[in-house]
Design a protein around this motif. Structure first.
Motif: not given
Length: 121
Positions: A34-59
């Motif tokens: 599962m993950g969170w992405y964000r998109q600001a006006p005029g910008k591309q969507r970018e990854l904010v954070a993600s977490i795997t089913s084994s709770d490994s995270t990335r920011y």
């Protein structure tokens, strides 16, 4: 119908906090990353954070130390705790998840409709 529903966005002052939630609903057999992405006006969507089913995270580097992603597998829900918010964090935040609807099918990637976060003085 399988869907991801985000909540928790809103208006906050710089330095404030918000907690976003993303709930997967419908006939779900399993939830992968599962993950969170964000998109600001005029910008591309970018990854904010993600977490795997084994709770490994990335920011993303821009949110390290300020945002925390977590998940509750019993509720098929992911969370994004956002602290020390900055005006640059203003964006629509989208939830993304790999969901399995049956035991024998591969997971399908889903997007939520987004929730708006506005950081302004």
């Amino acid at each position: 119908q399988v869907q991801l529903v985000e909540s928790g966005g809103g208006l906050v002052q710089p330095g404030g906090s918000l907690r976003l939630s993303c709930a997967a609903s419908g006939r779900i057999f399993g939830v992968g990353s599962m993950g969170w992405y964000r998109q600001a006006p005029g910008k591309q969507r970018e990854l904010v954070a993600s977490i795997t089913s084994s709770d490994s995270t990335r920011y993303a580097d821009s949110v390290k130390g300020r945002f925390t992603i977590a998940r509750d597998n019993a509720k098929n829900t992911a969370y994004l705790q956002m602290n020390s918010l900055e005006p640059e964090d203003t964006a629509t935040y989208y939830c993304n998840a790999d969901l399995k609807t049956t035991e024998w099918e591969y997971a399908t990637n889903y997007w939520g409709k987004g929730t708006l976060v506005t950081v302004v003085s």
